[in-house]
Write a protein that holds these residues in place. Structure first.
Motif, PDB file in Angstrom:
ATOM      1  N   VAL A   1      74.727  41.639  66.876  1.00 21.91           N
ATOM      2  CA  VAL A   1      75.169  43.030  66.911  1.00 21.91           C
ATOM      3  C   VAL A   1      76.675  43.078  67.156  1.00 21.91           C
ATOM      4  CG1 VAL A   1      72.935  43.873  67.755  1.00 21.91           C
ATOM      5  CG2 VAL A   1      74.736  43.248  69.405  1.00 21.91           C
ATOM      6  N   ALA A   2      77.246  44.224  66.843  1.00 19.47           N
ATOM      7  CA  ALA A   2      78.653  44.481  67.120  1.00 19.47           C
ATOM      8  C   ALA A   2      78.786  45.847  67.761  1.00 19.47           C
ATOM      9  CB  ALA A   2      79.473  44.400  65.834  1.00 19.47           C
ATOM     10  N   TRP A   3      79.946  46.110  68.376  1.00 23.60           N
ATOM     11  CA  TRP A   3      80.155  47.377  69.067  1.00 23.60           C
ATOM     12  C   TRP A   3      81.654  47.649  69.180  1.00 23.60           C
ATOM     13  CZ3 TRP A   3      78.673  42.826  71.260  1.00 23.60           C
ATOM     14  CH2 TRP A   3      79.546  42.248  72.186  1.00 23.60           C
ATOM     15  N   VAL A   4      81.960  48.891  69.531  1.00 26.64           N
ATOM     16  CA  VAL A   4      83.333  49.303  69.796  1.00 26.64           C
ATOM     17  C   VAL A   4      83.293  50.436  70.805  1.00 26.64           C
ATOM     18  CG1 VAL A   4      83.472  51.037  67.954  1.00 26.64           C
ATOM     19  CG2 VAL A   4      85.551  49.821  68.669  1.00 26.64           C
TER      20      VAL A   4
ATOM     21  N   ALA B   1      89.972  52.720  59.540  1.00 25.43           N
ATOM     22  CA  ALA B   1      90.422  52.838  58.149  1.00 25.43           C
ATOM     23  C   ALA B   1      89.431  53.669  57.331  1.00 25.43           C
ATOM     24  CB  ALA B   1      90.607  51.456  57.539  1.00 25.43           C
ATOM     25  N   HIS B   2      88.141  53.523  57.627  1.00 25.35           N
ATOM     26  CA  HIS B   2      87.105  54.277  56.929  1.00 25.35           C
ATOM     27  C   HIS B   2      87.274  55.775  57.158  1.00 25.35           C
ATOM     28  CE1 HIS B   2      83.183  55.889  55.858  1.00 25.35           C
ATOM     29  NE2 HIS B   2      82.803  54.717  55.362  1.00 25.35           N
ATOM     30  N   TYR B   3      87.336  56.205  58.426  1.00 21.74           N
ATOM     31  CA  TYR B   3      87.400  57.647  58.660  1.00 21.74           C
ATOM     32  C   TYR B   3      88.729  58.235  58.190  1.00 21.74           C
ATOM     33  CZ  TYR B   3      90.250  57.773  63.049  1.00 21.74           C
ATOM     34  OH  TYR B   3      91.252  57.707  63.991  1.00 21.74           O
ATOM     35  N   LEU B   4      89.812  57.457  58.296  1.00 22.19           N
ATOM     36  CA  LEU B   4      91.106  57.980  57.854  1.00 22.19           C
ATOM     37  C   LEU B   4      91.137  58.231  56.355  1.00 22.19           C
ATOM     38  CD1 LEU B   4      93.557  55.817  60.010  1.00 22.19           C
ATOM     39  CD2 LEU B   4      93.225  58.297  60.180  1.00 22.19           C
TER      40      LEU B   4
ATOM     41  N   THR C   1      91.180  60.108  66.498  1.00 22.24           N
ATOM     42  CA  THR C   1      90.779  58.878  67.163  1.00 22.24           C
ATOM     43  C   THR C   1      89.334  58.546  66.773  1.00 22.24           C
ATOM     44  OG1 THR C   1      90.731  57.720  69.297  1.00 22.24           O
ATOM     45  CG2 THR C   1      89.916  59.972  69.274  1.00 22.24           C
ATOM     46  N   LEU C   2      89.006  57.279  66.766  1.00 23.02           N
ATOM     47  CA  LEU C   2      87.718  56.826  66.255  1.00 23.02           C
ATOM     48  C   LEU C   2      86.531  57.435  66.984  1.00 23.02           C
ATOM     49  CD1 LEU C   2      86.015  54.944  64.439  1.00 23.02           C
ATOM     50  CD2 LEU C   2      86.400  53.114  66.116  1.00 23.02           C
ATOM     51  N   VAL C   3      86.640  57.611  68.284  1.00 21.11           N
ATOM     52  CA  VAL C   3      85.483  58.039  69.066  1.00 21.11           C
ATOM     53  C   VAL C   3      84.889  59.344  68.536  1.00 21.11           C
ATOM     54  CG1 VAL C   3      86.861  59.271  70.809  1.00 21.11           C
ATOM     55  CG2 VAL C   3      84.605  58.377  71.412  1.00 21.11           C
TER      56      VAL C   3
ATOM     57  N   GLU D   1      76.427  58.605  62.107  1.00 16.34           N
ATOM     58  CA  GLU D   1      77.771  58.400  61.555  1.00 16.34           C
ATOM     59  C   GLU D   1      78.278  57.000  61.883  1.00 16.34           C
ATOM     60  OE1 GLU D   1      81.716  61.149  60.913  1.00 16.34           O
ATOM     61  OE2 GLU D   1      80.711  61.262  62.855  1.00 16.34           O
ATOM     62  N   LEU D   2      78.011  56.526  63.102  1.00 13.80           N
ATOM     63  CA  LEU D   2      78.369  55.162  63.480  1.00 13.80           C
ATOM     64  C   LEU D   2      77.724  54.148  62.545  1.00 13.80           C
ATOM     65  CD1 LEU D   2      79.420  52.937  65.461  1.00 13.80           C
ATOM     66  CD2 LEU D   2      77.335  53.328  66.804  1.00 13.80           C
ATOM     67  N   LEU D   3      76.436  54.325  62.292  1.00 14.91           N
ATOM     68  CA  LEU D   3      75.719  53.392  61.424  1.00 14.91           C
ATOM     69  C   LEU D   3      76.217  53.476  59.980  1.00 14.91           C
ATOM     70  CD1 LEU D   3      72.087  53.785  62.801  1.00 14.91           C
ATOM     71  CD2 LEU D   3      73.627  51.835  63.123  1.00 14.91           C
TER      72      LEU D   3
END
Length: 315
Positions: A83-86, A125-128, A255-257, A265-267
């Motif tokens: 798994v990964a996280w931020v 980069a995705h959301y921007l 900001t990403l959060v 949306e995270l997935l």
């Protein structure tokens, strides 16, 4: 386990590498053996006090690894999953406790180190490029600091969406990296504003103080400035009338959060990023790997902008 914890906010010397008790996952949490953790400017802001923390505090917000234990109530994540996280404090460690709802599955075609390197910058980069400004075929896009890890990803995703990418860098070596990422034109910081005056549909600025004014000059009327970072320092207060004078411009400080607040949306964003990596459409440039014990050097190198690409700490 060994981990980095700070008891004061300040310079890199406050990063203390020491033994700590192994953490235990609580309700809805998982314990992860960390394969790698990302080093980001937000970590510097946490360490320095620009973003205050309750002390003592763990540090590091991005990582990936293999789940070694799950707490009560966890159903969708199992021991052995990668798994990964931020945006979870405590990632500068050999073991991290992460809320299960904030983890994302790492597909087989993506190594754990690459996943750790891709979470914050890849989804930013995705959301921007997909949400803050939906880049379209033929858009003129300006990416500042295009040789950095964030800049290289922004350039690649803007190109995938059909944009013409203009990039700023400081050296010939960094110009080469920007062009390898796909930049169509590369400029130096001292002349970009006049060279691009009134031409850019969107400016992606993670540099801040030293580039902000020039970015407003470069935007076309009704263009958008996405100020997502402040590597050179914070931007002074801005009179909104300047946006009118420069052509009814738009200014946002995202900001990403706020772009991964909902799990769906995270997935979606993480799945897109990992899918592009697995297919070869998006390349993650991991330029520096530091042992966990060398977190101080990693922070010094990042702050001094001596690096290009992504920095990782590896337990």
């Amino acid at each position: 386990m060994r981990a980095i914890v700070i008891t004061a906010q300040g310079g890199p010397d406050v990063l203390v590498y020491a033994e700590h008790p192994d953490p235990v996952p609580g309700e809805g949490e998982v314990l992860v053996d960390v394969a790698a953790s990302g080093v980001n400017f937000i970590d510097i802001y946490h360490r320095s006090g620009a973003y205050p923390l309750s002390l003592p505090s763990p540090i590091g917000t991005e990582g990936a690894g293999v789940v070694s234990a799950v707490g009560p109530g966890v159903r969708d994540v199992a021991v052995g999953d990668t798994v990964a996280w931020v945006n979870v404090l405590g990632s500068y460690a050999e073991k991290a406790v992460v809320p299960a709802a904030r983890t994302v599955p790492v597909p087989d075609g993506v190594p754990a180190e690459v996943a750790a390197a891709a979470m914050l910058q890849g989804m930013t980069a995705h959301y921007l490029t997909h949400s803050t400004h939906e880049v379209r075929e033929g858009d003129n896009v300006l990416v500042h600091a295009a040789a950095g890890g964030m800049g290289q990803l922004l350039t690649q995703l803007a190109k995938l969406r059909g944009a013409r990418v203009f990039a700023t860098v400081s050296t010939e070596e960094k110009e080469k990296l920007a062009r390898e990422a796909g930049a169509d034109e590369v400029l130096r910081y001292d002349d970009f504003a006049e060279a691009l005056r009134d031409r850019m549909d969107v400016v992606y600025d993670g540099v801040g103080a030293t580039t902000f004014d020039g970015g407003l000059v470069a935007l076309r009327p009704r263009g958008l400035m996405a100020l997502f970072g402040a590597a050179s320092g914070p931007v002074p207060p801005v009179d909104p009338q300047r946006l009118n004078q420069n052509g009814s411009l738009f200014l946002t400080r995202p900001t990403l959060v706020h772009y991964i607040a909902e799990r769906d949306e995270l997935l979606r964003r993480s799945s897109d990023v990992f899918g592009w990596i697995a297919s070869g459409e998006l390349k993650i440039n991991i330029s520096h790997r530091y042992p966990l014990v060398e977190a101080v050097r990693a922070h010094e190198d990042l702050a001094a902008r001596r690096t290009t690409g992504k920095l990782l700490l590896v337990p």
